[in-house]
Design a protein around this motif. Structure first.
Motif, PDB file in Angstrom:
ATOM      1  N   LYS A 191      90.989  29.993  35.497  1.00 35.75           N
ATOM      2  CA  LYS A 191      90.518  28.775  36.145  1.00 35.75           C
ATOM      3  C   LYS A 191      89.438  28.152  35.275  1.00 35.75           C
ATOM      4  N   LYS A 192      89.066  26.931  35.610  1.00 35.40           N
ATOM      5  CA  LYS A 192      88.034  26.258  34.827  1.00 35.40           C
ATOM      6  C   LYS A 192      86.687  26.974  34.914  1.00 35.40           C
ATOM      7  N   GLU A 193      86.467  27.712  36.031  1.00 33.70           N
ATOM      8  CA  GLU A 193      85.207  28.440  36.175  1.00 33.70           C
ATOM      9  C   GLU A 193      85.178  29.708  35.343  1.00 33.70           C
ATOM     10  N   GLY A 194      86.356  30.244  34.998  1.00 29.11           N
ATOM     11  CA  GLY A 194      86.435  31.475  34.229  1.00 29.11           C
ATOM     12  C   GLY A 194      87.743  32.192  34.500  1.00 29.11           C
ATOM     13  N   THR A 195      87.866  33.396  33.971  1.00 26.32           N
ATOM     14  CA  THR A 195      89.054  34.215  34.191  1.00 26.32           C
ATOM     15  C   THR A 195      88.791  35.198  35.326  1.00 26.32           C
ATOM     16  N   PHE A 196      89.632  35.110  36.335  1.00 29.79           N
ATOM     17  CA  PHE A 196      89.472  35.975  37.496  1.00 29.79           C
ATOM     18  C   PHE A 196      90.435  37.156  37.387  1.00 29.79           C
ATOM     19  N   LYS A 197      89.918  38.336  37.582  1.00 26.98           N
ATOM     20  CA  LYS A 197      90.703  39.568  37.568  1.00 26.98           C
ATOM     21  C   LYS A 197      91.068  39.925  39.010  1.00 26.98           C
ATOM     22  N   GLN A 198      92.317  39.754  39.341  1.00 28.86           N
ATOM     23  CA  GLN A 198      92.769  39.968  40.720  1.00 28.86           C
ATOM     24  C   GLN A 198      93.402  41.346  40.889  1.00 28.86           C
ATOM     25  N   GLN A 199      93.002  42.038  41.966  1.00 25.13           N
ATOM     26  CA  GLN A 199      93.563  43.334  42.315  1.00 25.13           C
ATOM     27  C   GLN A 199      94.022  43.278  43.779  1.00 25.13           C
ATOM     28  N   THR A 200      95.264  43.626  44.028  1.00 26.16           N
ATOM     29  CA  THR A 200      95.789  43.677  45.394  1.00 26.16           C
ATOM     30  C   THR A 200      96.399  45.050  45.627  1.00 26.16           C
ATOM     31  N   VAL A 201      95.919  45.719  46.662  1.00 25.06           N
ATOM     32  CA  VAL A 201      96.470  47.030  47.030  1.00 25.06           C
ATOM     33  C   VAL A 201      97.077  46.902  48.427  1.00 25.06           C
ATOM     34  N   VAL A 202      98.392  47.115  48.492  1.00 25.31           N
ATOM     35  CA  VAL A 202      99.109  47.040  49.768  1.00 25.31           C
ATOM     36  C   VAL A 202      99.456  48.460  50.196  1.00 25.31           C
ATOM     37  N   THR A 203      99.088  48.800  51.433  1.00 26.32           N
ATOM     38  CA  THR A 203      99.304  50.153  51.944  1.00 26.32           C
ATOM     39  C   THR A 203      99.946  50.099  53.321  1.00 26.32           C
ATOM     40  N   ARG A 204     100.883  51.009  53.534  1.00 27.81           N
ATOM     41  CA  ARG A 204     101.430  51.171  54.884  1.00 27.81           C
ATOM     42  C   ARG A 204     101.095  52.566  55.392  1.00 27.81           C
ATOM     43  N   VAL A 205     100.541  52.628  56.573  1.00 28.23           N
ATOM     44  CA  VAL A 205     100.313  53.911  57.238  1.00 28.23           C
ATOM     45  C   VAL A 205     100.951  53.804  58.615  1.00 28.23           C
ATOM     46  N   GLU A 206     102.058  54.524  58.803  1.00 27.89           N
ATOM     47  CA  GLU A 206     102.851  54.452  60.026  1.00 27.89           C
ATOM     48  C   GLU A 206     103.261  53.001  60.315  1.00 27.89           C
ATOM     49  N   ASN A 207     102.790  52.434  61.424  1.00 28.57           N
ATOM     50  CA  ASN A 207     103.206  51.080  61.819  1.00 28.57           C
ATOM     51  C   ASN A 207     102.148  50.023  61.513  1.00 28.57           C
ATOM     52  N   ASP A 233      87.982  50.170  42.292  1.00 27.29           N
ATOM     53  CA  ASP A 233      87.214  49.778  43.475  1.00 27.29           C
ATOM     54  C   ASP A 233      88.133  49.339  44.615  1.00 27.29           C
ATOM     55  N   ALA A 234      89.184  48.600  44.270  1.00 26.18           N
ATOM     56  CA  ALA A 234      90.128  48.134  45.284  1.00 26.18           C
ATOM     57  C   ALA A 234      90.862  49.312  45.924  1.00 26.18           C
ATOM     58  N   LYS A 235      91.230  50.294  45.124  1.00 28.49           N
ATOM     59  CA  LYS A 235      91.887  51.490  45.656  1.00 28.49           C
ATOM     60  C   LYS A 235      90.946  52.246  46.598  1.00 28.49           C
ATOM     61  N   ARG A 236      89.697  52.299  46.211  1.00 28.60           N
ATOM     62  CA  ARG A 236      88.687  52.962  47.050  1.00 28.60           C
ATOM     63  C   ARG A 236      88.583  52.270  48.417  1.00 28.60           C
ATOM     64  N   ALA A 237      88.545  50.943  48.400  1.00 28.73           N
ATOM     65  CA  ALA A 237      88.457  50.178  49.649  1.00 28.73           C
ATOM     66  C   ALA A 237      89.704  50.384  50.508  1.00 28.73           C
ATOM     67  N   ALA A 238      90.872  50.413  49.871  1.00 24.08           N
ATOM     68  CA  ALA A 238      92.117  50.598  50.615  1.00 24.08           C
ATOM     69  C   ALA A 238      92.146  51.956  51.294  1.00 24.08           C
ATOM     70  N   LYS A 239      91.685  52.976  50.600  1.00 23.67           N
ATOM     71  CA  LYS A 239      91.677  54.322  51.175  1.00 23.67           C
ATOM     72  C   LYS A 239      90.753  54.392  52.387  1.00 23.67           C
ATOM     73  N   GLU A 240      89.591  53.748  52.293  1.00 21.80           N
ATOM     74  CA  GLU A 240      88.655  53.738  53.422  1.00 21.80           C
ATOM     75  C   GLU A 240      89.232  52.961  54.605  1.00 21.80           C
ATOM     76  N   ALA A 241      89.906  51.857  54.323  1.00 22.78           N
ATOM     77  CA  ALA A 241      90.483  51.051  55.401  1.00 22.78           C
ATOM     78  C   ALA A 241      91.578  51.819  56.134  1.00 22.78           C
ATOM     79  N   VAL A 242      92.411  52.542  55.397  1.00 24.19           N
ATOM     80  CA  VAL A 242      93.468  53.343  56.007  1.00 24.19           C
ATOM     81  C   VAL A 242      92.873  54.458  56.868  1.00 24.19           C
ATOM     82  N   ALA A 243      91.811  55.076  56.361  1.00 25.08           N
ATOM     83  CA  ALA A 243      91.132  56.125  57.134  1.00 25.08           C
ATOM     84  C   ALA A 243      90.555  55.544  58.423  1.00 25.08           C
ATOM     85  N   ALA A 244      90.057  54.314  58.366  1.00 32.25           N
ATOM     86  CA  ALA A 244      89.492  53.670  59.553  1.00 32.25           C
ATOM     87  C   ALA A 244      90.571  53.403  60.593  1.00 32.25           C
TER      88      ALA A 244
END
Length: 304
Positions: A191-207, A233-244
């Motif tokens: 983007k004009k503001e700079g280069t953004f590094k995007q990370q997306t972690v998609v997880t399924r736990v049961e339903n 960092d994104a993987k870390r957040a995903a693991k915590e969210a699944v645990a929650a």
């Protein structure tokens, strides 16, 4: 011929006529009885047919309706509380609080985002944007079991993340130790503001499907952050969210840390569906830098 003789003849003729009428009436009686008998038999047959039909209908209506396995999870945690204070300090150090996303039913759909801008003036700035979204499915006799519906949506989310317009150097990789299925997708957005590094972690736990979006950029001349570090960092957040999610449901069902679930879902998708779905990113920033940081996505076409 005498008058008496003629009178007797007339009487005989009259008796003969009466006898003929009696005989004719007697002959008609059996015919009527036969007709009545036929009519009675026909009615009995119709009644039998109707009774048989009614019995078949009753048998069909008594057949049990198809059932599906109940959903493992019945609730979602508070979206803005799924991550620990330490994780938020590391991933979004300048975020004052999380912004909860709009939802008609937070037990089914919930999200929260955090914006962090570390402004160093002429030395540049470091921007971070973090979003956690959760979607829970219920079992439905017409649509299928909840975990199967979640699996389909999981595949669509991965496909959507892989098809962002303008993305450069897009790559995907499986993530272990998080939920029943997990995939990380990462790419660059210039983007004009700079280069953004995007990370997306998609997880399924049961339903439940949990999607974590995390991106960072160096603005005003500051250096671009490490994509590798952001991914961890994104993987870390995903693991915590699944645990929650698991904790919000009493810790049962699914797996939050890699341990096999009691009844793992079969048929995990190796090749995600090509059907587009709702964007993993659901929040919008107010500044131009925030807008640029969010991953672009295709227009959603389906509900959950």
């Amino acid at each position: 011929m005498s008058e008496g003789t003629m009178q007797r003849r007339v009487q005989r003729d009259q008796r003969a006529k009466r006898l003929n009428r009696v005989l004719a009436g007697a002959a008609a009686v059996p015919v009527m009885l036969v007709a009545a008998g036929c009519s009675s038999d026909s009615g009995s047959g119709d009644s039998a047919d109707k009774a048989a039909g009614a019995g078949a209908s009753a048998s069909a209506s008594a057949s049990p309706s198809p059932t599906v396995q109940a959903a493992a999870y019945s609730r979602l945690p508070e979206a803005c509380k799924v991550l620990s204070k330490k994780t938020l300090e590391d991933l979004a150090p300048k975020a004052k609080s999380g912004k909860e996303g709009n939802s008609d039913d937070i037990s089914t759909r919930a999200s929260c985002s955090w914006d962090s801008l570390d402004n160093n003036g002429v030395k540049g700035s470091q921007f971070r944007w973090l979003n956690v979204s959760m979607l829970r499915f219920e079992s439905d006799a017409a649509r299928g079991a909840a975990d199967k519906l979640a699996q389909e949506y999981y595949a669509k989310q991965v496909q959507d993340a892989q098809a962002v317009e303008g993305a450069k150097a897009t790559a995907s990789e499986p993530v272990t130790g998080t939920g029943d299925q997990a995939t990380a997708v990462h790419y660059d957005l210039k983007k004009k503001e700079g280069t953004f590094k995007q990370q997306t972690v998609v997880t399924r736990v049961e339903n439940v499907v949990v999607t974590v979006d995390y991106n960072g950029a160096g603005l005003a001349g500051d250096k671009t952050p490490s994509g590798k570090d952001l991914l961890e960092d994104a993987k870390r957040a995903a693991k915590e969210a699944v645990a929650a999610v698991s904790e919000a449901n009493g810790g049962g069902g699914g797996k939050a840390s890699g341990a096999p679930s009691k009844s793992p879902s079969k048929g995990a998708s190796k090749s995600p569906s090509k059907s587009p779905s709702k964007s993993p990113s659901e929040s919008s920033g107010k500044s131009a830098s925030k807008e640029a940081a969010k991953p672009a996505s295709k227009k959603p076409v389906a509900k959950s």
